[in-house]
Enzyme design. Structure first.
Site, PDB file in Angstrom:
ATOM      1  N   LYS A 101      22.409  -5.913 163.809  1.00 60.01           N
ATOM      2  CA  LYS A 101      23.185  -7.403 163.821  1.00 60.01           C
ATOM      3  C   LYS A 101      21.470  -8.397 164.114  1.00 60.01           C
ATOM      4  O   LYS A 101      21.545  -9.855 163.718  1.00 60.01           O
ATOM      5  CB  LYS A 101      24.229  -7.432 164.441  1.00 60.01           C
ATOM      6  CG  LYS A 101      25.313  -7.081 163.659  1.00 60.01           C
ATOM      7  CD  LYS A 101      26.776  -7.210 165.150  1.00 60.01           C
ATOM      8  CE  LYS A 101      27.612  -6.609 164.067  1.00 60.01           C
ATOM      9  NZ  LYS A 101      28.510  -6.647 165.385  1.00 60.01           N
ATOM     10  N   ALA A 131      25.934  -7.593 169.757  1.00 64.07           N
ATOM     11  CA  ALA A 131      26.624  -6.542 170.117  1.00 64.07           C
ATOM     12  C   ALA A 131      27.392  -5.960 169.592  1.00 64.07           C
ATOM     13  O   ALA A 131      28.185  -6.547 168.216  1.00 64.07           O
ATOM     14  CB  ALA A 131      27.262  -6.773 171.532  1.00 64.07           C
ATOM     15  N   ASP A 132      28.214  -4.877 169.536  1.00 66.74           N
ATOM     16  CA  ASP A 132      28.171  -3.755 168.238  1.00 66.74           C
ATOM     17  C   ASP A 132      29.730  -3.248 169.463  1.00 66.74           C
ATOM     18  O   ASP A 132      29.174  -2.497 169.981  1.00 66.74           O
ATOM     19  CB  ASP A 132      28.374  -2.913 167.633  1.00 66.74           C
ATOM     20  CG  ASP A 132      29.871  -2.664 166.425  1.00 66.74           C
ATOM     21  OD1 ASP A 132      29.879  -3.687 165.873  1.00 66.74           O
ATOM     22  OD2 ASP A 132      29.969  -1.907 166.429  1.00 66.74           O
ATOM     23  N   THR A 133      30.923  -3.466 168.789  1.00 68.39           N
ATOM     24  CA  THR A 133      31.248  -2.198 170.335  1.00 68.39           C
ATOM     25  C   THR A 133      31.987  -1.616 169.265  1.00 68.39           C
ATOM     26  O   THR A 133      33.070  -1.222 168.589  1.00 68.39           O
ATOM     27  CB  THR A 133      32.934  -2.600 171.097  1.00 68.39           C
ATOM     28  OG1 THR A 133      31.752  -4.222 171.506  1.00 68.39           O
ATOM     29  CG2 THR A 133      33.814  -2.190 171.606  1.00 68.39           C
TER      30      THR A 133
END
Length: 203
Positions: free
Chosen positions: A57, A82-84
């Site tokens: 991203k 960010a990625d969760t």
């Protein structure tokens, strides 16, 4: 945010991440969500998936913005992504788009432990990327059918990794949490603060 801080682009449309940044006195100068394929690769584990997506991203927005002079202010430019990801064992749970998906996730986590991973990545004006992944371990109580039904009817699960958001009613389902709470919400504040400070942010 201090006027001497670098120009910050947040590669996410999540209001939760904006709010968490606000807790440490940071307001993104621009919000530019990255549109990437989030399909896990073959045999990819949750930790690696979260980190890869965060880096992709950030890189995607950097590649787009680096083509225009306006994206590179004289005082520097930093992109934060960010990625969760929620994982049960090696299994990556989806971001629930339907009640059926949310129900599947919740039944899988009911009465057992799961982990939440957030990958965080930053890219500076020169294109250097720094990243890390943060893990939080949680245990969910055994959900009764009425509890499950009521939660699904609330709609809180929509778009949430693993079919729940801890910052809502589902917090009462979590009997144990080890690690960063903000990580479960969507952005580990401690680690993000240090990444930004290393890039010249005054926080």
């Amino acid at each position: 945010m201090s006027g001497s801080n670098p120009f910050l682009i947040l590669a996410s449309a999540s209001p939760r991440r904006v709010s968490l940044l606000g807790q440490i006195g940071i307001t993104p100068d621009e919000i530019c969500p990255a549109d990437i394929d989030e399909t896990p690769t073959k045999s990819e584990i949750p930790r690696n998936h979260a980190l890869r997506l965060a880096r992709e991203k950030a890189q995607t927005i950097y590649d787009i913005k680096s083509k225009t002079k306006a994206a590179r202010p004289s005082h520097g430019c930093v992109i934060l992504a960010a990625d969760t990801v929620v994982g049960v064992g090696r299994r990556i749970l989806p971001k629930a788009e339907t009640a059926e998906q949310a129900e599947m996730c919740l039944k899988l986590m009911s009465g057992r432990g799961h982990r939440v991973f957030t990958g965080v990545a930053v890219i500076d004006a020169e294109g250097k990327i720094r990243s890390r992944v943060v893990e939080t371990r949680l245990t969910m109580k055994s959900l009764s059918q009425p509890e499950l039904t009521n939660y699904l009817e609330s709609g809180e699960w929509s778009g949430k990794a693993g079919g729940y958001g801890i910052q809502g009613y589902a917090e009462c389902f979590i009997s144990k949490l080890t690690g960063s709470y903000s990580n479960v919400v969507g952005l580990p504040v401690y680690e993000t603060r240090h990444l930004l400070m290393n890039l010249g942010f005054s926080i």
